[in-house]
Motif scaffolding. Structure first.
Motif, PDB file in Angstrom:
ATOM      1  N   TYR A 168       1.846  53.363 -11.728  1.00  0.00           N
ATOM      2  CA  TYR A 168       0.947  54.522 -11.776  1.00  0.00           C
ATOM      3  C   TYR A 168      -0.155  54.343 -10.725  1.00  0.00           C
ATOM      4  O   TYR A 168      -0.613  53.212 -10.475  1.00  0.00           O
ATOM      5  CB  TYR A 168       0.290  54.631 -13.159  1.00  0.00           C
ATOM      6  N   TYR A 202       9.198  50.599 -16.714  1.00  0.00           N
ATOM      7  CA  TYR A 202       8.141  49.697 -16.224  1.00  0.00           C
ATOM      8  C   TYR A 202       7.590  48.858 -17.372  1.00  0.00           C
ATOM      9  O   TYR A 202       7.702  49.250 -18.534  1.00  0.00           O
ATOM     10  CB  TYR A 202       7.012  50.485 -15.543  1.00  0.00           C
ATOM     11  N   HIS A 226      10.165  57.543 -17.935  1.00  0.00           N
ATOM     12  CA  HIS A 226       9.687  58.778 -18.586  1.00  0.00           C
ATOM     13  C   HIS A 226       8.637  59.443 -17.725  1.00  0.00           C
ATOM     14  O   HIS A 226       7.979  58.799 -16.915  1.00  0.00           O
ATOM     15  CB  HIS A 226       9.100  58.466 -19.967  1.00  0.00           C
ATOM     16  N   HIS A 228       5.252  62.085 -18.304  1.00  0.00           N
ATOM     17  CA  HIS A 228       4.351  62.571 -19.365  1.00  0.00           C
ATOM     18  C   HIS A 228       4.039  64.061 -19.191  1.00  0.00           C
ATOM     19  O   HIS A 228       3.840  64.518 -18.051  1.00  0.00           O
ATOM     20  CB  HIS A 228       3.010  61.833 -19.305  1.00  0.00           C
TER      21      HIS A 228
HETATM   22 FE    FE Z   1       3.949  56.213 -19.023  1.00  0.00          FE
END
Ligand code: FE
Ligand code: BEZ
Length: 299
Positions: A168, A202, A226, A228
């Motif tokens: 991220y 992850y 995934h 979000h």
């Molecule tokens: Fe996540």
């Protein structure tokens, strides 16, 4: 372990000591916590050394929290407590609104996780939100409806994911710009469409006390791939959820127990060429389609 009368009397004395608590719900919560904590201590025959180790673990968990990292939420997530609260809240809301279970009507919720960053840019439907982000392109489409199937125009979708390697933006030192995040409004037919990447599995952060706990438990630290979504619409109950990549590793052993079958989506692979929105793709790409359903809000 035999339980002596004095041990049970101690539990009762502690419960009795909060009888004058003015807030009845607080009294209920603390009373139940006291009973279960005492039961646990007796059941496992807890030693003073083990009790001190637990206190040191919780102290370290607190000290690991910063304005960017919440180790207590990670602890709650990895013990399945966050998911229990999410499922209970949705079942309660659904029962109050319609008496039906969420699986048969509204989109199921899952954990929010620590990587939500409020204030993502508003983007046009069809935009690519992952320009320059590592990963294989994926085209996401679908419709937002109410639980009867009526399209919801102008519903807000706040979308975020890691990159194609599972990282991220918030985890990258010095990264101040948002990546792979956006807000979209559905069109007149309740439809949405955007480009991003196909997310990868992850690991959760393992360099703190929760990481040590996971290692001690003999578990892997991974979440399946995934993306979000946080959906909202005036007059409807919002939902914070994910779409999971079908066939992703760890789908059956998510370290935070967030997978729900209804949220697992097939990603179809396409060769380079023209995409349905007319985009010329110079490399293979993926498509994923999912419709979201929002329940009416309670009044
Ligand atoms: Fe996540
Ligand atoms: C996430 O999906 O972003 C996440 C959820 C819970 C713990 C760690 C990460």
């Amino acid at each position: 372990m035999t339980t002596t009368i004095q041990q049970l009397e101690l539990t009762q004395a502690v419960v009795n000591s909060i009888a004058k608590s003015r807030d009845p719900r607080f009294r209920q919560l603390m009373g139940s916590l006291i009973v279960k904590l005492h039961e646990f201590i007796r059941e496992v025959d807890l030693t003073p050394e083990e009790w001190m180790a637990a206190i040191e673990f919780l102290t370290a968990t607190g000290k690991t929290c910063t304005d960017k990292r919440q180790e207590f939420i990670l602890l709650s997530d990895t013990l399945g407590a966050s998911m229990q609260v999410v499922m209970l809240a949705q079942a309660r809301a659904s029962a109050q609104a319609s008496g039906r279970l969420p699986a048969t009507d509204a989109t199921e919720a899952t954990v929010q996780g620590p990587y939500y960053w409020p204030g993502a840019p508003d983007r046009e439907l069809g935009s690519n939100i992952a320009e320059g982000v590592a990963g294989e392109p994926a085209y996401y489409t679908g419709q937002v409806t109410d639980t009867e199937g009526k399209p919801l125009a102008g519903a807000l979708l706040d979308v975020w994911s890691g990159d194609g390697e599972g990282v991220y933006d918030m985890q990258v030192e010095g990264q101040t710009e948002m990546l792979a995040r956006a807000r979209f409004r559905t069109d007149a037919q309740g439809r949405y469409a955007f480009w991003s990447i196909r997310p990868s599995f992850y690991p959760i952060p393992m360099d703190g006390p929760v990481g040590k706990m996971i290692e001690g438990m003999g578990k892997h630290p991974n979440r399946p791939g995934h993306i979000h979504f946080m959906l909202s619409m005036p007059g409807y109950a919002g939902v914070t959820t994910h779409l999971f990549v079908a066939n992703s590793p760890y789908l059956d052993s998510d370290v935070v127990f967030g997978v729900r079958d209804s949220l697992v989506v097939d990603f179809e692979r396409h060769e380079a060429g023209k995409a349905p929105d007319g985009r010329d793709m110079d490399k293979p790409w993926w498509s994923a389609r999912h419709d979201f359903r929002l329940a009416p809000a309670r009044h």
